[in-house]
Design an enzyme around this catalytic site. Structure first.
Site, PDB file in Angstrom:
ATOM      1  N   ASP A 183      -4.011  -8.918  -3.435  1.00  0.00           N
ATOM      2  CA  ASP A 183      -4.186  -9.891  -2.361  1.00  0.00           C
ATOM      3  C   ASP A 183      -4.376 -11.298  -2.905  1.00  0.00           C
ATOM      4  O   ASP A 183      -3.909 -12.262  -2.308  1.00  0.00           O
ATOM      5  CB  ASP A 183      -5.390  -9.506  -1.485  1.00  0.00           C
ATOM      6  CG  ASP A 183      -4.993  -8.454  -0.462  1.00  0.00           C
ATOM      7  OD1 ASP A 183      -3.935  -8.620   0.178  1.00  0.00           O
ATOM      8  OD2 ASP A 183      -5.719  -7.463  -0.311  1.00  0.00           O
ATOM      9  N   CYS A 243      -9.294  -4.878 -10.168  1.00  0.00           N
ATOM     10  CA  CYS A 243      -8.774  -3.584  -9.703  1.00  0.00           C
ATOM     11  C   CYS A 243      -7.437  -3.709  -8.985  1.00  0.00           C
ATOM     12  O   CYS A 243      -6.994  -2.765  -8.332  1.00  0.00           O
ATOM     13  CB  CYS A 243      -9.793  -2.879  -8.822  1.00  0.00           C
ATOM     14  SG  CYS A 243     -10.179  -3.777  -7.312  1.00  0.00           S
ATOM     15  N   GLU A 290     -10.521 -11.835  -3.685  1.00  0.00           N
ATOM     16  CA  GLU A 290      -9.089 -11.710  -3.396  1.00  0.00           C
ATOM     17  C   GLU A 290      -8.591 -12.769  -2.418  1.00  0.00           C
ATOM     18  O   GLU A 290      -7.450 -12.745  -1.985  1.00  0.00           O
ATOM     19  CB  GLU A 290      -8.739 -10.296  -2.917  1.00  0.00           C
ATOM     20  CG  GLU A 290      -9.654  -9.719  -1.873  1.00  0.00           C
ATOM     21  CD  GLU A 290      -9.402  -8.232  -1.582  1.00  0.00           C
ATOM     22  OE1 GLU A 290      -8.392  -7.679  -2.026  1.00  0.00           O
ATOM     23  OE2 GLU A 290     -10.239  -7.639  -0.877  1.00  0.00           O
ATOM     24  N   HIS A 333       0.827  -1.214   0.000  1.00  0.00           N
ATOM     25  CA  HIS A 333       0.000   0.000   0.000  1.00  0.00           C
ATOM     26  C   HIS A 333       0.856   1.257   0.000  1.00  0.00           C
ATOM     27  O   HIS A 333       0.433   2.308  -0.485  1.00  0.00           O
ATOM     28  CB  HIS A 333      -0.983  -0.024   1.167  1.00  0.00           C
ATOM     29  CG  HIS A 333      -2.105  -0.987   0.920  1.00  0.00           C
ATOM     30  ND1 HIS A 333      -2.138  -2.237   1.476  1.00  0.00           N
ATOM     31  CD2 HIS A 333      -3.183  -0.892   0.117  1.00  0.00           C
ATOM     32  CE1 HIS A 333      -3.220  -2.869   1.035  1.00  0.00           C
ATOM     33  NE2 HIS A 333      -3.874  -2.074   0.213  1.00  0.00           N
TER      34      HIS A 333
END
Ligand code: PEP
Ligand code: MG
Length: 580
Positions: free
Chosen positions: A457, A504, A433, A191
């Site tokens: 993920d 995404c 995910e 992230h």
């Protein structure tokens, strides 16, 4: 001049003065001990010094292989300070005479050293106190864990380097004064990297040892395209980096002109190219880069760096601002995906032994239904003003979807009871995910209006590779046959139930993967704003027909490397035959 190589985590080139930030500065408390525990504390000190020595020896061996023996004098100096008997003797003496714990005594020793060094006339020698500080900080860290101090201040424009920056740190970065970042750990899909790209901040990660090896204030070039960091560049290197920077910025500028072109293949097949957003400024960036709305809004960023949760009014206001920025396009709002590497201070979240498998995302939201409904009501309020989709993260099975949907229905009733308008048909989707969700995709597809695959993920959990661990980045393989089979299964399940399959994760933003994702049948790809134009350019050179053949062809191979070789050879000569 010295050069280090790391992971190119966020594109762009920057040059400036280095500012090293110790984000792992240990918060030390000093407390009194009894005469019975003096031995225990001196033993703890000796152990921590020994552990730190081993840590530095390992670092030295590793760095010798990567940057060469000649540049290891910083580590040598640190080892000398660490093994100097005075450090252990003076600190043990303080433990015994003042009767305090080892950490407190070590801080006092550091204080004494600071006083002694401040009296040295020679400025070079005086500044060596920073080496002593670094070493003592390492020992303290080894003794007492991970507490961190607030994000530190700095003066003027700088390039920040740290062992690591958390996502919360990234949100505090002032883009006008920070030119680039360098970290010692971290991977492209962490992230922290995602936020660096969101901030349009060049970043190189995984530069092992940089905070030990380079002094604060040195001139550096950070190349977020190649992953190179150059310290003290000579004038030739500086000039060539400047030229590269200008070329990169020119190409980006030129690419912007293609933003209004439709996202359609040469044989007329359209898909949605949308943006992933984290911070308010990104909404308009998505449209400027030719995206047709937002496919992933990571709302957890709003919950960070604060001690209380945002209330319904504040959330509504922020979501509305994002909606206005992307209007008239669709806004996909993901409910809170906190936990893992995104800890929230306001919710008493504690560090977990295994955070990636801990109280994250939908699990956290379902554990606090009132707060979850507050967020759902805020999203619903915004749905009255324009197209909005709600997306639940980290779904592992049917119970979670049903529980989340039940709370959504409650939230609707609560708004209706107060006469607050919302879109009663607001679309609800889940992120796929977790491998369990792939296995159950056919069932889940009957429960929701769309799927969005979170490959960051999904790859992490399918391959058991920590997405934030730069040392494993070579094993983090989007083209791994297990991942490709999962993606195919997800699309088939979605289309079998008549719902769109979106994706995404960061994979969506890499043009190399575009033909495969297109060929597998994805209806929407959502990515960082900065990736949309390149992906669109590639899409416009493809035909769906050829992409489908390519995607099918990938399943003939049994390793990621084979798939990648196949794709690169086929892609260059096939999908990308002609230019716009
Ligand atoms: C993903 O996991 O791919 C995803 C898009 O969500 P995040 O990166 O926020 O975990
Ligand atoms: Mg995710």
């Amino acid at each position: 001049m010295r050069s280090f190589s790391g992971i190119a985590a966020s594109p762009g080139i920057a040059m400036g003065r280095l500012h090293i930030v110790d984000r792992r500065r240990t918060v030390v408390s000093e407390y009194s001990i009894t005469s019975e525990t003096v031995c225990h504390e001196t033993a703890r000190l000796a152990q921590a010094i020994d552990d730190t020595r081993i840590e530095l020896e390992i670092l030295k061996t590793r760095l010798a292989e990567t940057i060469g023996q000649d540049h290891l004098f910083f580590i040598e100096t640190h080892l000398m300070i660490l093994t100097d008997e005075r450090l252990v003797n003076e600190t043990s003496e303080i433990i015994r005479t003042v009767m305090i714990n080892a950490e407190g005594a070590l801080r006092r020793t550091l204080h004494r050293y600071r006083e002694t060094f401040s009296r040295i006339d020679d400025p070079y020698l005086r500044e060596r106190i920073s080496d002593v500080e670094t070493v003592i900080e390492r020992v303290l860290r080894s003794m007492s864990g991970d507490a961190v101090e607030p994000f530190p201040e700095h003066e003027g424009q700088v390039i920040l380097a740290a062992h690591d920056f958390s996502p919360a740190d990234m949100l505090q970065i002032n883009r006008t004064t920070v030119l680039a970042i360098i970290t010692e750990i971290g991977g492209r899909t962490s992230h922290t990297a995602i936020l660096a790209r969101a901030l349009d901040l060049p970043a190189v990660m995984g530069v092992e040892g940089i905070t030990d090896l380079v002094l604060d204030g040195r001139a550096v070039v950070v190349d977020g395209l190649s992953g190179e960091v150059i310290v003290d560049p000579d004038s030739e290197t500086f000039q060539s980096s400047l030229l590269r920077k200008q070329q990169y910025e020119y190409v980006e500028y030129e690419l912007l002109k293609s933003a209004p072109l439709p996202a359609v293949t040469r044989d007329g097949h359209s898909i949605h190219l949308r943006g992933n957003v984290e911070i308010p400024e990104e909404g308009s960036a998505v449209l400027v880069h030719g995206g047709s709305g937002v496919g992933l809004y990571r709302t957890e960023m709003l919950f960070m760096n604060r001690t209380t949760m945002p209330d319904e009014a504040e959330q509504t206001h922020v979501y509305q601002t994002m909606q206005q920025a992307v209007t008239p396009h669709l806004l996909t709002i993901r409910t809170l995906d906190a936990g893992g590497d995104k800890l929230l201070e306001g919710m008493n979240q504690t560090a977990e032994t295994n955070p990636a498998l801990g109280v994250r995302a939908i699990r956290l939201s379902l554990s606090m239904p009132d707060e979850f409904k507050t967020q759902l009501r805020a999203i619903l309020r915004v749905s009255a003003n324009g197209p909005v989709r709600i997306m639940f993260p980290m779904i592992s099975g049917m119970e979670e979807v049903r529980a989340a949907k039940a709370l959504l229905e409650e939230a609707k009733l609560e708004l209706a009871a107060c006469g607050v308008p919302y879109d009663p048909a607001v679309q609800v989707g889940v992120m796929i995910e977790i491998p369990a969700a792939v296995t159950l995709a056919d069932l889940l597809a009957r429960e929701v209006d769309f799927f969005s695959v979170g490959t960051n993920d999904l790859i992490q959990y399918t391959l058991a590779i920590d997405r934030s661990n730069g040392q494993l980045s070579h094993l983090y393989q989007p083209l791994h046959p297990a991942v490709l089979r999962s993606l195919r299964r997800i699309v088939q399940a979605a289309h079998g139930a008549g719902i769109p399959a979106c994706l995404c994760g960061e994979m969506a933003g890499d043009p190399l993967y575009l033909p495969v994702l297109l060929g597998l049948g994805f209806d929407e790809l959502s990515m960082g704003a900065g990736s949309i134009l390149r992906v669109k350019q590639t899409l416009r050179r493809c035909t769906l027909e050829h992409a489908a053949v390519l995607a099918e062809g990938c399943f003939a191979f049994s390793t990621a490397a084979e798939v990648e070789t196949f794709l690169s050879s086929q892609f260059a000569g096939g999908c990308a035959e002609s230019d716009d």
